[in-house]
Write a protein that holds these residues in place. Structure first.
Motif, mmCIF file in Angstrom:
data_model
loop_
_atom_site.group_PDB
_atom_site.id
_atom_site.type_symbol
_atom_site.label_atom_id
_atom_site.label_comp_id
_atom_site.label_asym_id
_atom_site.label_seq_id
_atom_site.Cartn_x
_atom_site.Cartn_y
_atom_site.Cartn_z
ATOM 1 N N VAL A 45 0.852 -1.201 0.000
ATOM 2 C CA VAL A 45 0.000 0.000 0.000
ATOM 3 C C VAL A 45 0.884 1.245 0.000
ATOM 4 N N PHE A 46 1.917 1.238 0.816
ATOM 5 C CA PHE A 46 2.871 2.343 0.898
ATOM 6 C C PHE A 46 3.513 2.609 -0.470
ATOM 7 N N ALA A 47 3.825 1.546 -1.189
ATOM 8 C CA ALA A 47 4.490 1.675 -2.491
ATOM 9 C C ALA A 47 3.541 2.126 -3.597
ATOM 10 N N THR A 48 2.239 1.934 -3.415
ATOM 11 C CA THR A 48 1.284 2.223 -4.497
ATOM 12 C C THR A 48 0.388 3.422 -4.249
ATOM 13 N N ASN A 49 0.375 3.978 -3.048
ATOM 14 C CA ASN A 49 -0.562 5.061 -2.761
ATOM 15 C C ASN A 49 0.151 6.227 -2.066
ATOM 16 N N PRO A 50 0.365 7.337 -2.780
ATOM 17 C CA PRO A 50 1.050 8.485 -2.179
ATOM 18 C C PRO A 50 0.284 9.096 -1.005
ATOM 19 N N ASP A 51 -1.033 8.992 -1.013
ATOM 20 C CA ASP A 51 -1.809 9.499 0.125
ATOM 21 C C ASP A 51 -1.486 8.704 1.388
ATOM 22 N N TYR A 52 -1.320 7.408 1.230
ATOM 23 C CA TYR A 52 -0.961 6.570 2.371
ATOM 24 C C TYR A 52 0.466 6.867 2.813
ATOM 25 N N ARG A 53 1.333 7.063 1.855
ATOM 26 C CA ARG A 53 2.742 7.349 2.155
ATOM 27 C C ARG A 53 2.900 8.605 2.992
ATOM 28 N N ALA A 54 1.978 9.556 2.813
ATOM 29 C CA ALA A 54 2.046 10.817 3.540
ATOM 30 C C ALA A 54 1.895 10.631 5.052
ATOM 31 N N PHE A 55 1.368 9.492 5.483
ATOM 32 C CA PHE A 55 1.257 9.224 6.915
ATOM 33 C C PHE A 55 2.625 8.992 7.566
ATOM 34 N N PHE A 56 3.639 8.798 6.757
ATOM 35 C CA PHE A 56 4.961 8.454 7.269
ATOM 36 C C PHE A 56 5.999 9.478 6.800
ATOM 37 N N PRO A 57 5.936 10.694 7.320
ATOM 38 C CA PRO A 57 6.879 11.728 6.861
ATOM 39 C C PRO A 57 8.341 11.341 7.076
ATOM 40 N N SER A 58 8.623 10.539 8.095
ATOM 41 C CA SER A 58 10.007 10.122 8.332
ATOM 42 C C SER A 58 10.515 9.181 7.236
ATOM 43 N N LEU A 59 9.593 8.636 6.431
ATOM 44 C CA LEU A 59 9.976 7.719 5.357
ATOM 45 C C LEU A 59 9.796 8.351 3.975
ATOM 46 N N SER A 60 9.672 9.669 3.930
ATOM 47 C CA SER A 60 9.367 10.331 2.654
ATOM 48 C C SER A 60 10.471 10.165 1.612
ATOM 49 N N ASP A 61 11.711 9.983 2.028
ATOM 50 C CA ASP A 61 12.820 9.845 1.078
ATOM 51 C C ASP A 61 13.212 8.397 0.813
ATOM 52 N N VAL A 62 12.451 7.457 1.340
ATOM 53 C CA VAL A 62 12.769 6.042 1.175
ATOM 54 C C VAL A 62 12.496 5.614 -0.264
ATOM 55 N N ASN A 63 13.441 4.888 -0.842
ATOM 56 C CA ASN A 63 13.220 4.287 -2.152
ATOM 57 C C ASN A 63 12.339 3.060 -1.972
ATOM 58 N N VAL A 64 11.343 2.924 -2.823
ATOM 59 C CA VAL A 64 10.460 1.768 -2.729
ATOM 60 C C VAL A 64 10.455 1.018 -4.047
ATOM 61 N N THR A 95 -1.441 3.922 23.269
ATOM 62 C CA THR A 95 -0.615 5.122 23.242
ATOM 63 C C THR A 95 -0.110 5.489 21.855
ATOM 64 N N VAL A 96 -0.439 4.706 20.840
ATOM 65 C CA VAL A 96 0.031 5.039 19.492
ATOM 66 C C VAL A 96 -0.581 6.365 19.058
ATOM 67 N N THR A 97 0.172 7.121 18.300
ATOM 68 C CA THR A 97 -0.330 8.418 17.863
ATOM 69 C C THR A 97 -1.486 8.249 16.900
ATOM 70 N N THR A 98 -2.292 9.277 16.803
ATOM 71 C CA THR A 98 -3.441 9.245 15.898
ATOM 72 C C THR A 98 -2.991 9.015 14.464
ATOM 73 N N GLU A 99 -1.894 9.659 14.070
ATOM 74 C CA GLU A 99 -1.404 9.529 12.695
ATOM 75 C C GLU A 99 -1.031 8.078 12.384
ATOM 76 N N ILE A 100 -0.299 7.452 13.269
ATOM 77 C CA ILE A 100 0.096 6.066 13.059
ATOM 78 C C ILE A 100 -1.128 5.161 13.102
ATOM 79 N N ALA A 101 -2.001 5.422 14.054
ATOM 80 C CA ALA A 101 -3.213 4.615 14.167
ATOM 81 C C ALA A 101 -4.044 4.707 12.896
#
Length: 187
Positions: A45-64, A95-101
């Motif tokens: 899902v992360f590799a195919t959907n940029p909207d989903y990828r936006a939930f993970f700003p720390s991974l924005s520069d990751v090659n997929v 305790t997980v953040t709303t964004e991660i949840a």
């Protein structure tokens, strides 16, 4: 989301070292069992959907790289419902953040038709069977090529991740079907 970050780090490492490992990344497949199935699906899902990828700003520069095929066995795909079902925080604490949840809990709503073809299986003796059924339903709605199998009818020993027991005939059948699927022989 350390487990998911680890998956991304592994995949990025494979991309960076494909030549030295003599990997053909166009033939890359993934498989996962239980939480591993959730992580493999989440990566796709992360590799195919940029909207989903936006939930993970720390991974924005990751090659997929998008896996060609997936095998998803007895997985968790709707973690909000699973947590309610088991009334436990063994996998994702409160305790997980709303964004991660939001990202982890609602992964199925971010599936797209670009999701890779997959073999999805569950067992009628597994409390997580509904998870596999829901993934199957969503993949069908999106017209994603996939094979869906349920095992365990009349065989109570075929429960959660039963296919890991190499002495279980249904486990052997499931594993053989997945190998055929990865080799293009099971449609």
């Amino acid at each position: 989301p350390s487990a998911f970050e680890d998956v991304c780090a592994l995949m990025e490492y494979l991309i960076a070292h494909a030549e030295s490992f003599r990997l053909n990344l166009s033939c890359l497949n993934m498989t996962g069992d239980s939480a591993g199935a959730q992580l493999a699906a989440q990566y796709a899902v992360f590799a195919t959907n940029p909207d989903y990828r936006a939930f993970f700003p720390s991974l924005s520069d990751v090659n997929v790289i998008l896996p060609q095929k997936l095998a998803l066995n007895c997985g968790l795909y709707r973690l909000d419902e699973t947590r309610k079902q088991f009334s436990s925080d063994w996998y994702l604490p409160e305790t997980v953040t709303t964004e991660i949840a939001e990202s982890a809990f609602r992964m199925l709503s971010y599936l797209t038709p670009q999701f890779p073809s997959c073999y999805v299986m569950g067992s009628v003796n597994d409390t997580l069977l509904e998870e596999s059924r829901m993934l199957h339903q969503k993949l069908t709605e999106l017209d994603v090529l996939h094979i869906y199998r349920e095992f365990g009818e009349g065989n109570p020993k075929s429960g959660h991740v039963f296919h890991l027991n190499l002495m279980n005939p249904e486990g052997e059948e499931c594993n053989s079907q997945e190998i055929l699927f990865f080799n293009g022989g099971l449609q």
